[in-house]
Design an enzyme around this catalytic site. Structure first.
Site, PDB file in Angstrom:
ATOM      1  N   SER A 130      51.079 -23.676  30.388  1.00  0.00           N
ATOM      2  CA  SER A 130      49.662 -23.970  30.589  1.00  0.00           C
ATOM      3  C   SER A 130      48.797 -22.767  30.204  1.00  0.00           C
ATOM      4  O   SER A 130      48.905 -22.271  29.092  1.00  0.00           O
ATOM      5  CB  SER A 130      49.441 -24.400  32.046  1.00  0.00           C
ATOM      6  OG  SER A 130      48.200 -25.037  32.204  1.00  0.00           O
ATOM      7  N   ASP A 141      50.879 -30.804  30.732  1.00  0.00           N
ATOM      8  CA  ASP A 141      51.056 -29.480  31.317  1.00  0.00           C
ATOM      9  C   ASP A 141      52.486 -29.267  31.827  1.00  0.00           C
ATOM     10  O   ASP A 141      52.979 -30.017  32.665  1.00  0.00           O
ATOM     11  CB  ASP A 141      50.070 -29.333  32.475  1.00  0.00           C
ATOM     12  CG  ASP A 141      49.916 -27.906  32.949  1.00  0.00           C
ATOM     13  OD1 ASP A 141      50.924 -27.190  33.037  1.00  0.00           O
ATOM     14  OD2 ASP A 141      48.774 -27.503  33.239  1.00  0.00           O
TER      15      ASP A 141
END
Length: 253
Positions: free
Chosen positions: A39, A152
């Site tokens: 991320s 993510d």
């Protein structure tokens, strides 16, 4: 001097603290051999592995209008889009940038939304893997790559130490999501943020045990996922906290 491998967690705007951490490691002359990122940690790790100085990345980031990061996507798959991040990466890394072009080995972690597994990328084009690793579910559209729907990587693995465990490196985890036990949940937005934070943090305890050292600045608990306007503060927190750990870092060598 033995090299370290650094695992950079996700955390939205709090991930800017990773830049301060890396700046302190450079100043302390701690040799970084490998990086793993997820991320926001993937974005920071990619720029650093490409040879950018942390302070330079902070400057590039703060020069970008915050409204571009929060531009609505008007999609049934997400509320926001990653166009601003994509443009920033293409402008400074190039659209054809690959893992082989990096100055340091880097592994990025994303989540396959359909199969429900973590996916690791360390070769091929950098940009799609990086965008996939950064696509927070619900907020951002999934990224289609290699026949997968990527979101993510922190959803299943927000402290991705695994790619470092079979390498001859000291494992340093950098986690930027300390839980604030005094947080007030008063709005729907704060409820969503808290739910994601607790869910993501639940997958880190076992991975913390694999770290020779964990860097987790406690001050970050006072920042929200979208506190991008406080980027300089976040950078400084990461830098100051890591400098305070200089004795522990040097003891690892």
């Amino acid at each position: 001097m033995r090299e370290i491998g650094v695992a950079l967690s996700g955390g939205g705007a709090r991930g800017i603290a990773h830049l301060g951490v890396l700046a302190a490691l450079d100043e302390l002359e701690i040799p970084i051999g490998r990086l793993v990122g997820v991320s926001s940690g993937a974005i920071v790790g990619a720029f650093y592995a490409a040879g950018f100085k942390p302070a330079e990345v902070l400057r590039l980031f703060t020069a970008m209008p915050i409204t571009r990061l929060l531009r609505p996507a008007f999609s049934r798959h997400g509320l926001l889009n990653l166009d601003a991040v994509k443009q920033l990466l293409e402008e400074h890394l190039g659209g054809n940038f690959t893992f082989a072009d990096l100055q340091r080995p880097l592994t990025l972690v994303a989540t396959d939304l359909v199969e429900g597994v973590s996916v690791y990328f360390s070769e091929g084009p950098l940009l799609p893997a990086l965008l996939g690793s950064s696509a927070v579910p619900v907020l951002y559209r999934p990224v289609e790559y290699q026949g997968r729907q990527l979101v993510d990587g922190g959803l299943l693995n927000n402290l991705p130490v695994e790619p470092l465990l079979n390498q001859d490196v000291i494992v340093v985890g950098v986690h930027c999501n300390p839980v604030n036990p005094a947080a007030r949940i008063t709005t729907f937005r704060s409820l969503v943020e808290r739910t994601l934070l607790l869910g993501i943090n639940a997958n880190t305890p076992a991975r913390r045990l694999h770290c020779d050292l964990l860097i987790e600045p406690p001050e970050l608990r006072n920042f929200r996922t979208l506190s991008y306007r406080r980027a300089t503060e976040l950078y400084d927190i990461g830098y100051r906290y890591t400098m305070s750990m200089a004795p522990q870092l040097r003891a690892l060598q």
